[in-house]
Design a protein around this motif. Structure first.
Motif, PDB file in Angstrom:
ATOM      1  N   HIS A  24       0.778  -1.036   0.090  1.00  0.00           N
ATOM      2  CA  HIS A  24       0.120  -0.021  -0.043  1.00  0.00           C
ATOM      3  C   HIS A  24       1.004   1.283   0.075  1.00  0.00           C
ATOM      4  O   HIS A  24       1.669   1.561   0.927  1.00  0.00           O
ATOM      5  CB  HIS A  24      -1.067  -0.021   1.435  1.00  0.00           C
ATOM      6  CG  HIS A  24      -1.984   1.283   1.505  1.00  0.00           C
ATOM      7  ND1 HIS A  24      -2.253   1.848   2.474  1.00  0.00           N
ATOM      8  CD2 HIS A  24      -2.117   2.138   0.405  1.00  0.00           C
ATOM      9  CE1 HIS A  24      -2.988   2.723   2.299  1.00  0.00           C
ATOM     10  NE2 HIS A  24      -2.578   3.172   0.948  1.00  0.00           N
ATOM     11  N   GLU A  57       0.725  -0.167  -9.242  1.00  0.00           N
ATOM     12  CA  GLU A  57      -0.730  -0.840  -9.483  1.00  0.00           C
ATOM     13  C   GLU A  57      -0.484  -2.169 -10.111  1.00  0.00           C
ATOM     14  O   GLU A  57      -0.966  -3.039 -10.009  1.00  0.00           O
ATOM     15  CB  GLU A  57      -1.684  -0.059 -10.244  1.00  0.00           C
ATOM     16  CG  GLU A  57      -2.285   0.947  -9.150  1.00  0.00           C
ATOM     17  CD  GLU A  57      -3.263   1.885  -9.761  1.00  0.00           C
ATOM     18  OE1 GLU A  57      -4.024   2.575  -9.284  1.00  0.00           O
ATOM     19  OE2 GLU A  57      -3.308   1.884 -11.211  1.00  0.00           O
ATOM     20  N   ARG A  62      -1.780  -1.172  -3.829  1.00  0.00           N
ATOM     21  CA  ARG A  62      -3.056  -0.121  -3.793  1.00  0.00           C
ATOM     22  C   ARG A  62      -2.194   1.116  -3.634  1.00  0.00           C
ATOM     23  O   ARG A  62      -1.184   0.976  -2.887  1.00  0.00           O
ATOM     24  CB  ARG A  62      -3.834  -0.591  -2.490  1.00  0.00           C
ATOM     25  CG  ARG A  62      -5.021   0.299  -2.097  1.00  0.00           C
ATOM     26  CD  ARG A  62      -5.839  -0.223  -1.189  1.00  0.00           C
ATOM     27  NE  ARG A  62      -5.498  -0.407   0.069  1.00  0.00           N
ATOM     28  CZ  ARG A  62      -5.808   0.729   0.985  1.00  0.00           C
ATOM     29  NH1 ARG A  62      -6.164   1.641   0.523  1.00  0.00           N
ATOM     30  NH2 ARG A  62      -5.326   0.553   2.326  1.00  0.00           N
ATOM     31  N   SER A  64      -2.681   4.892  -2.329  1.00  0.00           N
ATOM     32  CA  SER A  64      -3.348   6.164  -1.914  1.00  0.00           C
ATOM     33  C   SER A  64      -2.546   7.626  -2.535  1.00  0.00           C
ATOM     34  O   SER A  64      -1.421   7.811  -1.984  1.00  0.00           O
ATOM     35  CB  SER A  64      -3.415   6.200  -0.372  1.00  0.00           C
ATOM     36  OG  SER A  64      -4.250   5.224   0.163  1.00  0.00           O
ATOM     37  N   THR A 128      -6.298   9.777  -5.741  1.00  0.00           N
ATOM     38  CA  THR A 128      -7.575   9.265  -4.689  1.00  0.00           C
ATOM     39  C   THR A 128      -7.991  10.714  -4.291  1.00  0.00           C
ATOM     40  O   THR A 128      -9.193  10.839  -3.967  1.00  0.00           O
ATOM     41  CB  THR A 128      -6.944   8.678  -3.615  1.00  0.00           C
ATOM     42  OG1 THR A 128      -5.765   7.942  -3.986  1.00  0.00           O
ATOM     43  CG2 THR A 128      -7.743   7.829  -2.859  1.00  0.00           C
TER      44      THR A 128
END
Ligand code: AMP
Ligand code: ZN
Length: 486
Positions: A24, A57, A62, A64, A128
């Motif tokens: 992440h 990706e 993921r 942010s 995001t």
């Protein structure tokens, strides 16, 4: 999966991108100051950020991703610690182009909308969150108050300043550490004699004449440019982020100041990795309106270039090297795009299983992106893969499925695709909410003539939401239906 490595300005080495949470990525990229249309140099930086997102990706992470809009507080002399000169937004309002706007807020909104439109046209992933400085005033004032309370900042008759001597790490990113370089870096221009050190930089400027002003514990005024990023990165991504990006000019003072503010507020590391994009030049020279080599994305599109060709041309040189943008390079990119479009026509609807050859080509493409975003190798691999589907006149069913697979991969990792919008000559004129699209376009032109840009933008947004694209040409506004899935 390959390891994702990027050059880190702080440690001056290529290092793995380490995320605090497995797979992440918390990523912040400084956005534009919206006082005019962003140029292709600005977009080189944002496109490099987009490629970070796409590479992450492609590895199954993921992301942010926060990228802000600076709509207040960026002064013409912000490389000077006192933050002198004029506000870029106010100066733009007084310029020739500024005459089209009712006020500075209107101007900011127009250029911010235009920026987001260019961003979409270049097929860049939506962040995001895209926070705006003017919408985070309370948080910025709070951060300045906290810095005063903890002894890192102090008030003078002209504003509130950050005390660089109160923060040991000042200079660790740029290397501007010792007194001599620091003094040179701030150009020793001091407008406020009450500052404790010439390098102390503005957190808040007192100014009750400024067109954009807010009430604060220090009276009417506006925030310094650097504080917005510290505040918004923390609010949306947490105290410590994994990766922070921007153009090379932001290393000092902008990012140095962000570090000082953030780390003084939280007592934690602000960002674990720093990425800076080298500048783009055009035909070997610094872009300048006076030299006629200054290009915006919309200008190049109006001249007939496909936005994806612009995207491809901007990827030609890896972000870590200075880039020379040329018209020849842009035309070449158009030629490559035409070949991708040809493969798109030949490809199946459903992705098939990749053969070992095309799998190898894609693995090498992703491998190149993971090695400090080596876009020149990645683009060469993309061309190699595309060519392999054009060797013969037709494709077998299996090859057509493989072609689809490869196109999906390059869309994900490089943001390139070969879909084309349908031609503008659709047989009947469609309606939106029971009104002909041509009538909407007339209303929009009317609103523009009446300088009601809010309404004009509103109409354009409604038309786009209904699945159409508008293009303003010298002959008038054209519309076309967006291809399904684009
Ligand atoms: P600004 O709108 O001036 O705040 O700039 C937006 C972003 O574009 C910043 O990250 C700048 O560092 C970057 N930038 C400005 N000029 C260039 C250029 N010629 N090439 C690449 N990036 C640039
Ligand atoms: Zn910033």
């Amino acid at each position: 999966m390959p390891q994702f490595r990027l050059y880190d300005t702080m440690s001056r080495s290529v290092r793995p991108v380490e995320t605090q949470e497995p797979e992440h990525l918390r990523f912040y990229c400084c956005g534009p100051t919206v006082y005019s249309y962003a140029h292709i140099g600005n977009f080189r930086t944002f496109l490099s950020a987009d490629l970070v997102v796409r590479t992450a990706e492609s590895l199954g992470w993921r992301v942010s991703y926060a990228s802000n809009i600076t709509d207040v507080g960026h002064l013409t002399e912000d490389d000077v610690a006192d933050a002198g000169g004029e506000d870029k937004m106010e100066r733009a309002l007084r310029s020739k182009e500024g005459e089209a706007f009712a006020n500075v807020w209107d101007l900011a909104r127009h250029y911010a909308d235009a920026f987001e439109e260019d961003w979409r046209l270049l097929n860049m992933r939506a962040p995001t969150v895209r926070p705006r400085a003017t919408e985070h005033m309370r948080e910025q004032i709070q951060a300045v108050e906290d810095l005063i309370k903890s002894g890192h900042a102090y008030e003078t008759p002209t504003g509130v300043y950050f005390s660089v001597e109160s923060f040991d790490g000042y200079g660790k990113l740029s290397g501007n550490k010792d007194q001599d370089t620091l003094m040179r870096a701030v150009r020793t221009v001091v407008q406020d004699d009450n500052k404790r050190h010439p390098a102390d930089f503005a957190l808040w400027k007192k100014d009750d004449k400024h067109l954009m002003q807010w009430f604060s514990p220090w009276g009417w005024g506006f925030p310094g440019w650097h504080i917005e990023c510290s505040v918004m990165a923390r609010q949306y991504l947490g105290d410590t982020i994994d990766l922070h990006a921007g153009g090379e000019d932001l290393v000092f003072p902008h990012h140095e100041c962000e570090i000082a503010q953030s780390e003084s507020c939280t007592g934690k590391a602000f960002s674990n990795h720093w990425m800076h994009v080298r500048f783009l030049q055009v035909e070997g020279e610094k872009m300048a309106k006076s030299k006629g080599n200054f290009f915006t994305v919309r200008q190049l599109i109006e001249e007939g270039h496909d936005p994806l060709a612009i995207r491809l041309a901007l990827m030609g040189t890896p972000y870590g090297k200075p880039m020379n943008f040329t018209m020849q390079g842009l035309r070449d990119a158009g030629g490559i795009l035409a070949r991708i479009q040809e493969v798109e026509r030949r490809a199946a609807k459903e992705a098939g299983t990749p053969g070992t050859e095309i799998q190898r080509i894609y693995d090498e493409l992703l491998g190149a992106m993971c090695e400090d975003l080596n876009t020149s190798v990645a683009v060469a691999k993309m061309i190699e893969g595309i060519r392999s589907f054009l060797r013969e006149d037709t494709l077998s069913a299996a090859q057509a499925g493989e072609a689809r697979w490869f196109l999906d991969r390059i869309e994900q990792t490089l943001g390139m695709h070969g879909r084309t919008a349908e031609p503008t000559t659709a047989p009947e004129v469609p309606e939106i909410n029971g009104v002909l699209i041509t009538k909407w376009i007339e209303d929009r032109a009317e609103a523009k003539r009446a300088k009601d840009f809010a309404r004009a933008d509103d109409i354009r947004k409604q038309i786009e939401a209904a699945g159409f694209e508008l293009r303003d040409t010298p002959q008038g506004t054209e519309w076309k239906r967006l291809a399904p899935g684009s």
